[in-house]
Design a protein around this motif. Sequence first.
Motif, PDB file in Angstrom:
ATOM      1  N   PRO A   1       0.807  -1.229   0.000  1.00  0.00           N
ATOM      2  CA  PRO A   1       0.000   0.000   0.000  1.00  0.00           C
ATOM      3  C   PRO A   1       0.837   1.274   0.000  1.00  0.00           C
ATOM      4  CG  PRO A   1      -0.964  -1.592   1.487  1.00  0.00           C
ATOM      5  CD  PRO A   1       0.340  -2.180   1.025  1.00  0.00           C
ATOM      6  N   GLN A   2       1.982   1.264   0.688  1.00  0.00           N
ATOM      7  CA  GLN A   2       2.849   2.438   0.678  1.00  0.00           C
ATOM      8  C   GLN A   2       3.315   2.753  -0.735  1.00  0.00           C
ATOM      9  OE1 GLN A   2       3.963   4.704   3.084  1.00  0.00           O
ATOM     10  NE2 GLN A   2       4.767   5.715   1.262  1.00  0.00           N
ATOM     11  N   LEU A   3       3.748   1.730  -1.469  1.00  0.00           N
ATOM     12  CA  LEU A   3       4.228   1.939  -2.837  1.00  0.00           C
ATOM     13  C   LEU A   3       3.094   2.382  -3.765  1.00  0.00           C
ATOM     14  CD1 LEU A   3       6.709  -1.041  -3.265  1.00  0.00           C
ATOM     15  CD2 LEU A   3       7.279   1.397  -3.288  1.00  0.00           C
ATOM     16  N   ILE A   4       1.941   1.743  -3.628  1.00  0.00           N
ATOM     17  CA  ILE A   4       0.810   2.115  -4.485  1.00  0.00           C
ATOM     18  C   ILE A   4       0.384   3.551  -4.219  1.00  0.00           C
ATOM     19  CG2 ILE A   4      -1.601   1.625  -5.045  1.00  0.00           C
ATOM     20  CD1 ILE A   4       0.333  -0.427  -6.151  1.00  0.00           C
ATOM     21  N   SER A   5       0.324   3.933  -2.943  1.00  0.00           N
ATOM     22  CA  SER A   5      -0.022   5.307  -2.599  1.00  0.00           C
ATOM     23  C   SER A   5       0.983   6.278  -3.208  1.00  0.00           C
ATOM     24  CB  SER A   5      -0.057   5.462  -1.074  1.00  0.00           C
ATOM     25  OG  SER A   5      -0.321   6.803  -0.704  1.00  0.00           O
ATOM     26  N   SER A   6       2.254   5.955  -3.111  1.00  0.00           N
ATOM     27  CA  SER A   6       3.289   6.831  -3.667  1.00  0.00           C
ATOM     28  C   SER A   6       3.188   6.914  -5.184  1.00  0.00           C
ATOM     29  CB  SER A   6       4.674   6.317  -3.263  1.00  0.00           C
ATOM     30  OG  SER A   6       4.847   6.412  -1.857  1.00  0.00           O
ATOM     31  N   MET A   7       2.855   5.800  -5.830  1.00  0.00           N
ATOM     32  CA  MET A   7       2.728   5.800  -7.290  1.00  0.00           C
ATOM     33  C   MET A   7       1.575   6.688  -7.750  1.00  0.00           C
ATOM     34  SD  MET A   7       3.372   1.782  -8.182  1.00  0.00           S
ATOM     35  CE  MET A   7       4.860   0.936  -7.630  1.00  0.00           C
ATOM     36  N   VAL A   8       0.457   6.608  -7.035  1.00  0.00           N
ATOM     37  CA  VAL A   8      -0.686   7.464  -7.394  1.00  0.00           C
ATOM     38  C   VAL A   8      -0.327   8.926  -7.155  1.00  0.00           C
ATOM     39  CG1 VAL A   8      -3.072   8.060  -6.847  1.00  0.00           C
ATOM     40  CG2 VAL A   8      -2.381   5.662  -6.958  1.00  0.00           C
TER      41      VAL A   8
ATOM     42  N   ASP B   1      -7.532  10.258   0.507  1.00  0.00           N
ATOM     43  CA  ASP B   1      -7.474   8.967   1.197  1.00  0.00           C
ATOM     44  C   ASP B   1      -6.373   8.082   0.608  1.00  0.00           C
ATOM     45  OD1 ASP B   1      -9.560   9.687   2.825  1.00  0.00           O
ATOM     46  OD2 ASP B   1     -11.080   8.551   1.730  1.00  0.00           O
ATOM     47  N   VAL B   2      -6.338   8.013  -0.726  1.00  0.00           N
ATOM     48  CA  VAL B   2      -5.396   7.113  -1.392  1.00  0.00           C
ATOM     49  C   VAL B   2      -3.953   7.556  -1.190  1.00  0.00           C
ATOM     50  CG1 VAL B   2      -4.638   6.254  -3.650  1.00  0.00           C
ATOM     51  CG2 VAL B   2      -7.076   6.315  -3.090  1.00  0.00           C
ATOM     52  N   THR B   3      -3.707   8.865  -1.146  1.00  0.00           N
ATOM     53  CA  THR B   3      -2.328   9.373  -1.102  1.00  0.00           C
ATOM     54  C   THR B   3      -1.864   9.781   0.294  1.00  0.00           C
ATOM     55  OG1 THR B   3      -3.050  11.642  -1.611  1.00  0.00           O
ATOM     56  CG2 THR B   3      -2.504  10.209  -3.477  1.00  0.00           C
ATOM     57  N   ARG B   4      -2.665   9.541   1.325  1.00  0.00           N
ATOM     58  CA  ARG B   4      -2.292  10.001   2.664  1.00  0.00           C
ATOM     59  C   ARG B   4      -0.915   9.506   3.071  1.00  0.00           C
ATOM     60  NH1 ARG B   4      -2.272   7.789   7.551  1.00  0.00           N
ATOM     61  NH2 ARG B   4      -3.321   5.911   6.812  1.00  0.00           N
ATOM     62  N   ILE B   5      -0.635   8.224   2.919  1.00  0.00           N
ATOM     63  CA  ILE B   5       0.643   7.696   3.392  1.00  0.00           C
ATOM     64  C   ILE B   5       1.793   7.987   2.434  1.00  0.00           C
ATOM     65  CG2 ILE B   5      -0.386   5.919   4.842  1.00  0.00           C
ATOM     66  CD1 ILE B   5       0.123   3.908   2.636  1.00  0.00           C
ATOM     67  N   ALA B   6       1.499   8.600   1.295  1.00  0.00           N
ATOM     68  CA  ALA B   6       2.578   8.973   0.370  1.00  0.00           C
ATOM     69  C   ALA B   6       3.459  10.077   0.945  1.00  0.00           C
ATOM     70  CB  ALA B   6       2.001   9.417  -0.976  1.00  0.00           C
ATOM     71  N   GLY B   7       3.030  10.689   2.041  1.00  0.00           N
ATOM     72  CA  GLY B   7       3.845  11.709   2.688  1.00  0.00           C
ATOM     73  C   GLY B   7       4.918  11.145   3.602  1.00  0.00           C
ATOM     74  N   SER B   8       5.075   9.817   3.649  1.00  0.00           N
ATOM     75  CA  SER B   8       6.045   9.181   4.537  1.00  0.00           C
ATOM     76  C   SER B   8       7.478   9.437   4.091  1.00  0.00           C
ATOM     77  CB  SER B   8       5.777   7.674   4.608  1.00  0.00           C
ATOM     78  OG  SER B   8       4.482   7.407   5.097  1.00  0.00           O
ATOM     79  N   ASP B   9       8.413   9.219   5.002  1.00  0.00           N
ATOM     80  CA  ASP B   9       9.830   9.464   4.767  1.00  0.00           C
ATOM     81  C   ASP B   9      10.406   8.449   3.767  1.00  0.00           C
ATOM     82  OD1 ASP B   9      12.515  10.064   4.912  1.00  0.00           O
ATOM     83  OD2 ASP B   9      12.807   9.207   6.909  1.00  0.00           O
ATOM     84  N   PRO B  10      10.874   8.876   2.586  1.00  0.00           N
ATOM     85  CA  PRO B  10      11.410   7.936   1.596  1.00  0.00           C
ATOM     86  C   PRO B  10      12.591   7.120   2.107  1.00  0.00           C
ATOM     87  CG  PRO B  10      10.974  10.056   0.570  1.00  0.00           C
ATOM     88  CD  PRO B  10      10.811  10.249   2.050  1.00  0.00           C
TER      89      PRO B  10
END
Length: 361
Positions: A180-187, A208-217
């Motif tokens: 889910p982290q990767l999918i969120s980041s891709m979107v 909702d879909v991109t919320r976790i895309a803000g995580s530390d790379p």
Amino acid sequence: MRTAVVIGTGLIGTSAALVLASRGVTVHLVDRDSTRARTAAALGAGTDRAPEGPVDLALVAVPPAHVAATLAEAMRGGIARGYLDVASVKGGPRRELEALGLDLGAYLGTHPMAGKERSGPLAASADLFEGRPWVLTPTRDTDTEVLNLALELVALCRAVPVVMDADAHDRAVALVSHTPQLISSMVAARLADADETAVRLCGQGIRDVTRIAGSDPAMWVDILSANPGPVADVLAGIAADLDETVGALRSLQSADEDKRRAGAEGVEDILRRGNAGRVRVPGKHGTAPAAYEVVAVLISDRPGELARIFADAGRAGVNVEDVRIEHATGQQAGRVQLMVEPSAAPLLTEALRERGWSIRQ
């Protein structure tokens, strides 16, 4: 447990230290970045002074790539009676420790299923683990005393212990956390170069879909590097679904009626499979997700408005099971979606209208 050493004062380590310190455990904080350890100490998580002798528990909260080396150093130094780690990958570190010839009776791999988009000691909180699963991966070699220390830690953190095999855990988190982290980041990556007019149309779905895309790379590179195979396996299945869905959407563009029908069936299939998977996600208190009714209320962006609407719901005798806020673009207002039991929805709607709230369908 009276004494502990927490090695690694990021989000997880500092949060666990805050809990232990609040329960009277003497906690010693260790970090290769002494500033982080001092920050955690200033927050009340313990002391950055070294212990004078062996402690009851050593909790290793460092990135997966450094877990085995950190544990090996601590175990060879005999700093504790029992050793736990909280890395999000379990099989690899255990095999590394075995390869180093260490006695694994004093070690137990664990993983609290909790976190935030932000990292570091300043993001820590003593309630981070409350009600969250905390995976324990004991083996036949694990000492009973160490297992009891782990269970005590989980209980103090008010988490829910879940016993799993280490490799089964890694396959599970690949599906429910790492992919889910990767999918969120891709979107979210599609938005980076998108036209500004398109971005301004973002609504709750994309949030909702991109919320976790803000995580530390950097943190996620460490995690994914420790569990690449299982994550790649899940992504391969998703890639196959994507190929089929792309084909179905192309068929919907066809002038041939049979192809359009087949395309619609293909799109419907993936949506229905999504429905079937979604209902398996645990709901409130870990039970099967309930079918709640949504009462949507227009709310202004002023201090105290949320408190007032919850208070009015309480006066009506209605328990709000869940809540979402949808912000209006370019306006100081939004829509609060109150999830309640279906039987309570008419009562809440009427009560809120009587108190002057604007209900939206």
